[in-house]
Design a protein around this motif. Structure first.
Motif, PDB file in Angstrom:
ATOM      1  N   THR A 276     133.728 122.123 -25.964  1.00 29.76           N
ATOM      2  CA  THR A 276     132.767 123.114 -25.498  1.00 29.76           C
ATOM      3  C   THR A 276     132.800 124.368 -26.370  1.00 29.76           C
ATOM      4  N   MET A 277     131.805 125.231 -26.162  1.00 26.36           N
ATOM      5  CA  MET A 277     131.620 126.425 -26.968  1.00 26.36           C
ATOM      6  C   MET A 277     132.051 127.672 -26.199  1.00 26.36           C
ATOM      7  N   THR A 278     132.566 128.659 -26.930  1.00 27.02           N
ATOM      8  CA  THR A 278     132.794 129.985 -26.377  1.00 27.02           C
ATOM      9  C   THR A 278     131.503 130.792 -26.459  1.00 27.02           C
ATOM     10  N   ASN A 279     131.560 132.033 -25.989  1.00 29.01           N
ATOM     11  CA  ASN A 279     130.378 132.896 -26.101  1.00 29.01           C
ATOM     12  C   ASN A 279     129.979 133.098 -27.556  1.00 29.01           C
ATOM     13  N   ALA A 280     130.978 133.275 -28.423  1.00 28.67           N
ATOM     14  CA  ALA A 280     130.672 133.439 -29.848  1.00 28.67           C
ATOM     15  C   ALA A 280     130.089 132.150 -30.421  1.00 28.67           C
ATOM     16  N   GLY A 281     130.582 130.996 -29.956  1.00 28.93           N
ATOM     17  CA  GLY A 281     130.017 129.737 -30.421  1.00 28.93           C
ATOM     18  C   GLY A 281     128.586 129.550 -29.967  1.00 28.93           C
ATOM     19  N   GLU A 282     128.266 129.987 -28.751  1.00 29.23           N
ATOM     20  CA  GLU A 282     126.886 129.910 -28.275  1.00 29.23           C
ATOM     21  C   GLU A 282     125.967 130.786 -29.120  1.00 29.23           C
ATOM     22  N   ASP A 283     126.443 131.980 -29.468  1.00 27.11           N
ATOM     23  CA  ASP A 283     125.632 132.853 -30.325  1.00 27.11           C
ATOM     24  C   ASP A 283     125.413 132.235 -31.699  1.00 27.11           C
ATOM     25  N   LYS A 284     126.416 131.515 -32.200  1.00 26.09           N
ATOM     26  CA  LYS A 284     126.252 130.899 -33.515  1.00 26.09           C
ATOM     27  C   LYS A 284     125.297 129.718 -33.454  1.00 26.09           C
ATOM     28  N   LEU A 285     125.312 128.974 -32.361  1.00 25.16           N
ATOM     29  CA  LEU A 285     124.306 127.921 -32.192  1.00 25.16           C
ATOM     30  C   LEU A 285     122.898 128.510 -32.230  1.00 25.16           C
ATOM     31  N   ALA A 286     122.699 129.610 -31.520  1.00 24.08           N
ATOM     32  CA  ALA A 286     121.385 130.258 -31.513  1.00 24.08           C
ATOM     33  C   ALA A 286     121.023 130.799 -32.887  1.00 24.08           C
ATOM     34  N   PHE A 287     122.020 131.244 -33.633  1.00 22.43           N
ATOM     35  CA  PHE A 287     121.765 131.759 -34.985  1.00 22.43           C
ATOM     36  C   PHE A 287     121.178 130.668 -35.879  1.00 22.43           C
ATOM     37  N   PHE A 288     121.708 129.447 -35.767  1.00 21.36           N
ATOM     38  CA  PHE A 288     121.193 128.357 -36.591  1.00 21.36           C
ATOM     39  C   PHE A 288     119.784 127.950 -36.170  1.00 21.36           C
ATOM     40  N   ALA A 289     119.518 127.944 -34.874  1.00 24.12           N
ATOM     41  CA  ALA A 289     118.212 127.485 -34.394  1.00 24.12           C
ATOM     42  C   ALA A 289     117.135 128.556 -34.493  1.00 24.12           C
ATOM     43  N   GLU A 290     117.525 129.808 -34.662  1.00 24.12           N
ATOM     44  CA  GLU A 290     116.555 130.906 -34.636  1.00 24.12           C
ATOM     45  C   GLU A 290     115.512 130.778 -35.732  1.00 24.12           C
ATOM     46  N   ARG A 291     115.945 130.440 -36.942  1.00 21.06           N
ATOM     47  CA  ARG A 291     115.003 130.413 -38.062  1.00 21.06           C
ATOM     48  C   ARG A 291     113.936 129.353 -37.846  1.00 21.06           C
ATOM     49  N   ALA A 292     114.332 128.160 -37.391  1.00 20.36           N
ATOM     50  CA  ALA A 292     113.346 127.108 -37.164  1.00 20.36           C
ATOM     51  C   ALA A 292     112.394 127.476 -36.035  1.00 20.36           C
ATOM     52  N   ILE A 293     112.916 128.105 -34.987  1.00 13.73           N
ATOM     53  CA  ILE A 293     112.052 128.514 -33.869  1.00 13.73           C
ATOM     54  C   ILE A 293     111.059 129.579 -34.313  1.00 13.73           C
ATOM     55  N   ASN A 294     111.520 130.548 -35.066  1.00 14.32           N
ATOM     56  CA  ASN A 294     110.629 131.603 -35.540  1.00 14.32           C
ATOM     57  C   ASN A 294     109.546 131.052 -36.450  1.00 14.32           C
ATOM     58  N   ARG A 295     109.922 130.081 -37.270  1.00 11.75           N
ATOM     59  CA  ARG A 295     108.930 129.508 -38.188  1.00 11.75           C
ATOM     60  C   ARG A 295     107.826 128.779 -37.412  1.00 11.75           C
ATOM     61  N   LEU A 296     108.193 128.092 -36.340  1.00 16.02           N
ATOM     62  CA  LEU A 296     107.185 127.382 -35.561  1.00 16.02           C
ATOM     63  C   LEU A 296     106.389 128.308 -34.653  1.00 16.02           C
ATOM     64  N   LEU A 297     107.012 129.384 -34.200  1.00 14.45           N
ATOM     65  CA  LEU A 297     106.300 130.340 -33.359  1.00 14.45           C
ATOM     66  C   LEU A 297     105.455 131.310 -34.158  1.00 14.45           C
ATOM     67  N   GLY A 298     105.717 131.413 -35.462  1.00 12.63           N
ATOM     68  CA  GLY A 298     104.984 132.371 -36.271  1.00 12.63           C
ATOM     69  C   GLY A 298     105.529 133.762 -36.158  1.00 12.63           C
ATOM     70  N   THR A 299     106.810 133.892 -35.818  1.00 14.39           N
ATOM     71  CA  THR A 299     107.434 135.210 -35.708  1.00 14.39           C
ATOM     72  C   THR A 299     108.381 135.418 -36.853  1.00 14.39           C
ATOM     73  N   THR A 300     108.502 136.643 -37.275  1.00 13.76           N
ATOM     74  CA  THR A 300     109.405 136.980 -38.368  1.00 13.76           C
ATOM     75  C   THR A 300     110.563 137.842 -37.901  1.00 13.76           C
ATOM     76  N   LEU A 301     110.284 138.813 -37.064  1.00 16.54           N
ATOM     77  CA  LEU A 301     111.336 139.702 -36.568  1.00 16.54           C
ATOM     78  C   LEU A 301     111.486 139.453 -35.074  1.00 16.54           C
ATOM     79  N   ALA A 302     112.163 138.316 -34.730  1.00 18.41           N
ATOM     80  CA  ALA A 302     112.264 137.946 -33.322  1.00 18.41           C
ATOM     81  C   ALA A 302     113.098 138.946 -32.542  1.00 18.41           C
TER      82      ALA A 302
END
Length: 459
Positions: free
Chosen positions: A292-318
């Motif tokens: 399982t992940m700690t709080n810091a691990g959860e934030d790092k998971l979101a860090f990796f997924a953020e770029r792909a989500i922003n690209r599909l949503l059309g956002t740059t400064l989420a």
């Protein structure tokens, strides 16, 4: 009579000794009782003696009450909240009690990001909720089941339930993350298929295809987040195998596959509990179970997924809620001046005591963007277009001989060679004539012999 007295004397002696001992015992008993009754002196308290210690009472064992162990639970994460009331006020206006910040409200036109999968998907949803907490245009919605996967359809059938979930949530992006519970045999009908067998892989790929087709048919962009490594080598080996299947499935519908493997291993590719967090500092990413992940691990998971989500949503400064500019806003952009430093013929003079000559005074990436030019540089003309740099008069790379100035043009007839041959006389005589043919070796011997005979003949 004297003999009788001598015989009786030992008996008297023994009787006297017994009486003496009895009297001495009585005396000791009296002294002991007196010592017990009288108070102890200072010397007796300092150096001992005198009053005897009271006999110790037998220790009474108290019943042992076993307390029920309470398992410590991790406190709920406090999401980042930034509101008008929570911002720092000028000095003199700060109240004694800190203002409690209310959660940021979302815009009615906010886009929904649906996160679906197992317990790791729940950790990813927590990290994304924390990441987009201040963005009023993005809402994170989680539909997860911690023990679910694509193998045990009897527990939770994602291929059947994902379609109705998409119809209900109407997300702008679907983020899938599952597979940690799929290291087990698969039951198809009445047969049990061994994990990672040929038939197991074929059925598993079909179920991945049903997930991707459900998103494609509804026009929902897909982001598939891969599995991280685990503490146990066999689990990590299976995750590498499954990640390859997820990558193929996501690419079949033009989805985004997010590889997070390198974020949870060391330089040698081995599993680590701690590593760089999203702020660059070393922190614990995984819990003691290695799964399982700690709080810091959860934030790092979101860090990796953020770029792909922003690209599909059309956002740059989420993080700030800023959206990308639309076509109607492009004319207001000030473009940098058109120019190319490689095409410049001269540069402004630089003072020898200019501080910038000691080195740059700004960090990398903080400078202004360089201008672009529609005119190709000399390198582009030479390497890409295959053309020369052109003849610039007086420059060292000008190799056009026909463009030399009169200062270097020779006067008079051209010089062919440096020798005693006069080219003008050769031209007047009709040109150069070939030399006579040389005789053979036999003719040369005969001719030489004839000359010697003629010289030896008398006159």
């Amino acid at each position: 009579m004297a003999a009788a007295e001598r015989r009786a004397s030992p008996r008297r002696v023994r009787t006297a000794l017994v009486a003496l001992l009895a009297a001495f015992a009585v005396l000791l008993t009296g002294v002991s009782a007196e010592a017990q009754q009288r108070p102890r002196t200072v010397l007796e308290m300092l150096f001992g003696g005198g009053q005897q210690a009271a006999p110790e009472r037998p220790a009474v064992r108290k019943p042992v009450v076993r307390k029920k162990k309470v398992r410590a639970t991790r406190p709920a994460r406090q999401k980042k909240q930034r509101t008008q009331a929570a911002r720092p006020k000028p000095s003199g206006q700060q109240s004694a009690a800190a203002a409690v910040a209310a959660p940021a409200s979302k815009n009615e036109n906010a886009k929904t990001v649906l996160v679906a999968g197992d317990f790791l998907a729940a950790s990813l949803a927590d990290g994304l909720s924390n990441l987009y907490a201040d963005n009023e245009m993005i809402v994170i919605e989680a539909r997860t089941d911690g023990s679910s996967g694509l193998v045990r359809e009897d527990h939770y059938d994602w291929t059947e339930k994902l379609g109705p979930i998409l119809d209900e949530a109407k997300p702008a992006v679907l983020v899938m993350m599952l597979g940690s519970n799929d290291r087990q045999p698969m039951t198809v009908g009445s047969r049990s298929l061994a994990s990672r067998s040929e038939e197991w892989v074929r059925n598993y790929e079909e179920r991945i295809g049903e997930i991707t087709e459900a998103t494609k048919s509804r026009g929902v962009p897909l982001v598939w987040v891969g599995m991280p490594p685990f503490k146990f080598d066999r689990m990590s080996e299976d995750m590498v195998f499954l990640n390859d299947l997820y990558r193929k499935g996501a690419s079949s519908v033009s989805g985004e596959y997010v590889d997070i493997w390198d974020g949870f291993v060391d330089a040698d590719g081995a599993f680590v509990y701690s590593g760089p967090g999203v702020n660059g500092q070393t922190t614990q990413l995984r819990n003691s179970d290695g799964i399982t992940m700690t709080n810091a691990g959860e934030d790092k998971l979101a860090f990796f997924a953020e770029r792909a989500i922003n690209r599909l949503l059309g956002t740059t400064l989420a993080a700030t809620g800023a959206l990308i500019l639309g076509p109607d806003q492009l004319p207001t952009i000030q473009l940098p001046p058109i120019g190319n430093a490689a095409n410049a013929l001269q540069a402004a003079p630089v003072s020898i005591d200019d501080p910038s000559l000691d080195g740059p005074d700004m960090l990398l990436g903080t400078g202004s963007a360089g201008g672009f030019s529609l005119e190709p540089s000399p390198r582009e003309r030479l390497v890409i277009n295959g053309g020369g740099t052109g003849g610039t008069e007086g420059r060292a790379d000008n190799f056009a001989w026909s463009e030399k100035s009169a200062a270097v043009t020779p006067s008079g007839p051209p010089i062919v060679s440096r020798g005693s041959l006069n080219l003008q006389s050769v031209r007047e005589s009709g040109g150069l004539k070939p030399p006579e043919e040389m005789p053979t070796i036999l003719d040369a011997i005969i001719e030489d012999w004839s000359r010697e005979n003629e010289a030896a003949r008398p006159e």
